[in-house]
Write a protein that holds these residues in place. Structure first.
Motif, PDB file in Angstrom:
ATOM      1  N   ARG B  46      39.130  39.270  44.377  1.00 30.52           N
ATOM      2  CA  ARG B  46      37.830  39.109  44.566  1.00 30.52           C
ATOM      3  C   ARG B  46      37.563  40.526  45.359  1.00 30.52           C
ATOM      4  NH1 ARG B  46      36.776  32.920  46.858  1.00 30.52           N
ATOM      5  NH2 ARG B  46      36.686  31.897  44.876  1.00 30.52           N
ATOM      6  N   TYR B  76      36.353  39.064  34.424  1.00 31.84           N
ATOM      7  CA  TYR B  76      37.221  38.177  35.551  1.00 31.84           C
ATOM      8  C   TYR B  76      37.117  36.848  35.063  1.00 31.84           C
ATOM      9  CZ  TYR B  76      37.590  35.817  39.952  1.00 31.84           C
ATOM     10  OH  TYR B  76      38.350  34.984  40.964  1.00 31.84           O
ATOM     11  N   PRO B  78      38.318  33.394  36.823  1.00 32.98           N
ATOM     12  CA  PRO B  78      38.423  32.808  37.976  1.00 32.98           C
ATOM     13  C   PRO B  78      39.479  31.772  37.806  1.00 32.98           C
ATOM     14  CG  PRO B  78      36.317  32.406  37.340  1.00 32.98           C
ATOM     15  CD  PRO B  78      36.875  33.185  36.231  1.00 32.98           C
ATOM     16  N   GLU B  80      39.423  28.594  39.046  1.00 33.31           N
ATOM     17  CA  GLU B  80      38.699  27.517  38.788  1.00 33.31           C
ATOM     18  C   GLU B  80      37.877  28.098  37.664  1.00 33.31           C
ATOM     19  OE1 GLU B  80      38.428  24.584  40.572  1.00 33.31           O
ATOM     20  OE2 GLU B  80      39.573  25.339  42.539  1.00 33.31           O
ATOM     21  N   ARG B  81      38.167  27.212  36.275  1.00 32.95           N
ATOM     22  CA  ARG B  81      37.364  27.651  35.170  1.00 32.95           C
ATOM     23  C   ARG B  81      35.850  27.224  35.711  1.00 32.95           C
ATOM     24  NH1 ARG B  81      41.461  30.141  35.053  1.00 32.95           N
ATOM     25  NH2 ARG B  81      43.417  29.196  34.553  1.00 32.95           N
ATOM     26  N   GLY B  82      35.108  28.007  35.074  1.00 29.79           N
ATOM     27  CA  GLY B  82      33.725  27.913  35.401  1.00 29.79           C
ATOM     28  C   GLY B  82      32.694  28.192  33.987  1.00 29.79           C
ATOM     29  N   GLN B 140      36.709  30.401  28.201  1.00 31.24           N
ATOM     30  CA  GLN B 140      36.793  31.056  29.400  1.00 31.24           C
ATOM     31  C   GLN B 140      37.126  32.532  29.313  1.00 31.24           C
ATOM     32  OE1 GLN B 140      36.084  28.959  32.836  1.00 31.24           O
ATOM     33  NE2 GLN B 140      35.077  30.958  32.836  1.00 31.24           N
TER      34      GLN B 140
END
Lengths: 442, 316
Positions: B46, B76, B78, B80-82, B140
């Motif tokens: 981050r 990027y 992350p 936690e898949r978003g 993702q």
């Protein structure tokens, strides 16, 4: 503005996504139907009224030499013209008045409900006229009262007749006197306000304030929910890599604002169209009988413009803070708690505006004038004051400038809270944390 | 032209999440960032991406601070898949790419290509929430690379994938590297790192314990690994009596030994032959990353149990 493309992209997604949901379509449909239904209430009521049998009053008289025609006198009094009705238009009559020859049959008809009432006129032993009203109507009801008034007129005319007063002179005797209503203040020269006008301009300020308040509460909450949704689905980190927090925040407010605008346009548009086509429709339904509706008096282009400007700016100011508040929590259940301050302030503004509009607070008092410049309150208060016609142009200009300045400050603060808040998971920040976040930015 | 992380420190309340982390990633290389949960991998990433500001230290790419590069430099993924759960897959891929300034038509074309390559074309117009976890992860990944970033930063990209999808993702990694992208990813699956990475760094509780090319790191302990199979298998006692030798993995096919720094692995061969056994296999190799990791940090599993509940929550 290199931020603009991303703000627009975020707003576009937000708008399209929201507008395509079933909730939005259904909600808008229900509201539109509701508004159209309300707009058509006068037509519907008149239609239902006209469907009823016209109430009829029969007159039986033992005397044939009365100079005043009792039928005409009754007709004139029972169907006294109201402001909107064209005098003498037969379609506007509320009562039909006829003569009957058979009193017994008429009484039976009245008892069965075919006639509303039967008025019998006879010569009394003292040479005056005696009246008897046969009816099932309540003795203190409107019909009975009006018939009593008419009877008095007929009796007086009969007495004058028997005193040999010329019928031509009688007309002047019955002519209404000069009668005026004036202001107690001798300086005041404007025309006295009619009750109708006063009611609608108060309603106008009231209605616009409600609309703005609803927009802030409903759609502001929507902004906060949408931010939390992005956080809880963790999509926030993905878009945070692509766009700056400020762009995400501004885009979200703009997108939800556009959704709100669309819904309001649909509702208000439907209402306006319904009002406009009411004339033709009522003519069609009521066969020429016109229901009495008009656009609310006092609704000027300027007032509408103020409504739009205060609506947009007020919503923006609140929505920006709603977004920042939403960024501080990670679960939907916590949203209502963090948006509490905004909900309280907007409710306060709304309540003060409503109290001022309805006269519970003096709208010309110094406190209201000062409060109406405070950005969080001005969208509500300035509209109320404007609708009441108690505001100078410079006051409006000043309040708008202050509102825009407040939005700039709110954007800056909210942007910083948002930048830090969106990465905050699983902890509910206190005031101190928020302060620290605002100072450090992340 | 490289990614330089210089002495970054970050503190969250009472937790010193990063304590002087320094490493470099050469352009065009695949870099593995290894550590237990809560070691500071996500925080470091981050900071690289500019979501967090370090308390001290700096991050630069090609001699300029990372903040000065346009956002489309960075991809990027992350941990936690978003994804937007109720938005169609293709639509959200186009949205993500458009935020980086890619035209919608171009993004749509590339996204369709990638969906086909990952064998999920039929999900293009489905809502993301209706996809399996593995397929969501592939979406993702596409979202991470659709705008052709120069540097890919991926947090645990292999977590939760089945072997088929791991293979698909690995080939996509290698293609990205061949296109000249720089890849940084974190993992605690050390075999993946060993297979893919040109360089690695191992982080433990906010401190870097090893970094360099994969070979350097593997050799950094000085140990060597010997894999031995003889006709006398089953009787391993004699191995334990050899000086500077430790049996690390007794196995059916072969036995793995650790030979301490400075000792000669050939001594094992000589001892085996000296016993009169036949030697079927004798191999001298660098220790695996896992061995290095265990030696430097301790067993991964133990770390996860003790660190996971407290630290991960405290390092947003």
């Amino acid at each position: 503005m290199r931020d603009l493309p991303n703000i627009l992209a975020v707003a576009r997604r937000e708008f399209l996504f929201r507008v395509r949901t079933r909730t939005f379509a259904l909600g808008t449909l229900i509201l539109v139907i509701g508004v159209v239904a309300i707009a058509f209430v006068p037509v519907i009521v008149s239609y239902l009224d006209s469907a009823n049998e016209e109430p009829t009053i029969a007159v039986w008289s033992s005397e044939t030499d009365l100079t005043t025609d009792p039928v005409r006198t009754l007709d004139a009094l029972l169907n006294a013209p109201t402001e909107t009705q064209v005098p003498g238009d037969p379609t506007d009559r509320a009562f039909r008045v006829t003569t009957v020859a058979d009193l017994g049959a008429a009484r039976a008809a009245a008892d069965e409900g075919d006639l509303t009432a039967v008025l019998a006129i006879e010569r009394a032993p003292d040479d005056g006229l005696a009246f008897t009203l046969y009816t099932n109507e309540p003795a203190v009801g409107r019909v009975v009262q009006l018939v009593r008034q008419a009877s008095t007129t007929i009796a007086i005319a009969d007495r004058l007749d028997r005193l040999d007063v010329d019928p031509a002179d009688q007309a002047t005797l019955f002519a209404p006197p000069a009668y005026a209503v004036a202001w107690p203040d001798p300086e005041r020269t404007d025309a006295p306000e009619g009750p109708v006008e006063e009611g609608s301009s108060y309603l106008l300020g009231f209605g616009m304030t409600i609309l703005i308040f609803m927009m802030i509460i409903l759609y502001g909450n929507w902004v906060a929910m949408s931010v939390v949704e992005e956080k809880s689905s963790r999509v926030m980190e993905v878009i945070l890599n692509a766009a700056r927090p400020f762009q995400l925040l501004a885009g979200k407010v703009m997108g939800v604002g556009a959704v709100a605008g669309l819904q309001y346009l649909a509702i208000l548009g439907a209402g306006a169209v319904a009002l406009l086509i009411q004339g033709p429709v009522s003519e069609l339904v009521l066969r020429g009988g016109e229901a009495s509706i008009a656009l609310p008096e006092g609704l000027t282009i300027w007032l509408l413009l103020e409504f739009v400007v205060y609506g947009v700016l007020g919503f923006t100011l609140y929505a920006v803070l709603y977004a920042a508040a939403g960024s501080l929590v990670s679960r939907q259940e916590d949203v209502s708690q963090v948006v509490m301050p905004m909900a309280l302030i907007s409710t306060a503004g709304y309540m003060i505006a409503v109290y001022a509009a309805t006269g519970l607070l003096d709208i010309q008092s110094g406190a209201i004038i000062v409060l109406s410049q405070i950005p969080f309150l001005s969208p509500f208060l300035m509209l109320s004051r404007s609708a009441a016609g108690e505001v100078a142009p410079w006051e409006i200009a000043l309040s708008i400038v202050l509102l825009i300045l407040a939005i700039a400050v709110a954007l800056w603060i909210a942007g910083r809270i948002y930048a830090a808040g969106v990465l905050l998971y699983g902890q509910r920040p206190g005031i101190r944390t928020i302060w620290r976040l605002t100072r450090s930015g992340m | 032209m490289s990614l330089e992380i210089t002495d970054i420190r970050k503190r969250f309340g009472d937790v010193q999440a990063l304590d002087g982390v320094t490493f470099g990633v050469a352009p065009g290389e695949v870099f593995g960032f290894l550590g237990a949960n809560g070691a500071g991998k996500t925080t470091t990433m981050r900071i690289i991406l500019g979501f967090l500001r370090p308390d001290t230290g700096s991050v630069s790419w090609s001699d300029r601070p990372v903040g000065e590069w346009p956002r489309r430099t960075w991809g990027y993924m992350p941990e936690e898949r978003g994804l937007y759960p109720r938005m169609e897959v293709l639509e959200q891929l186009v949205f993500f790419a458009s935020l980086y300034g890619v035209s919608r038509s171009e993004a749509r074309r590339d996204a369709v290509d990638w969906l086909a390559r990952f064998r999920i074309s039929e999900y293009a117009n489905r809502k993301a929430e209706s996809l399996s976890k593995g397929n969501q992860q592939k979406v993702q990944f596409i979202a991470t690379i659709l705008h052709e970033p120069d540097v890919l930063v991926m947090d645990e990209p292999f977590a939760g994938l089945d072997p088929v999808n791991v293979a698909l993702l690995k080939s996509a990694f290698l293609e990205m590297r061949d296109r000249g992208k720089t890849l940084v990813f974190s993992t605690h699956q050390l075999e993946q790192a060993e297979e893919l990475c040109d360089s690695v760094a191992i982080i433990d509780r906010g401190r870097l314990v090893a970094s360099g090319t994969t070979r350097e790191v593997k050799r950094s302990t000085g140990h060597q690994t010997v894999r031995l199979a003889t006709s006398g298998d089953g009787d391993l006692d004699w191995l334990g009596s050899l000086p500077a030798v430790q049996v690390t993995r007794p196995g059916r096919d072969y036995t793995e030994l650790r030979v301490a720094a400075g000792a000669d692995p050939q001594a094992v061969l000589k001892a085996a032959l000296g016993r009169g056994d036949e030697v079927f296999r004798f191999e001298v190799a660098d220790p695996s990353l896992e061995e290095v990791f265990v030696e430097r940090v301790g067993a991964l599993d133990v770390e996860e149990q003790t660190l996971a509940p407290t630290s991960e929550g405290g390092t947003p």
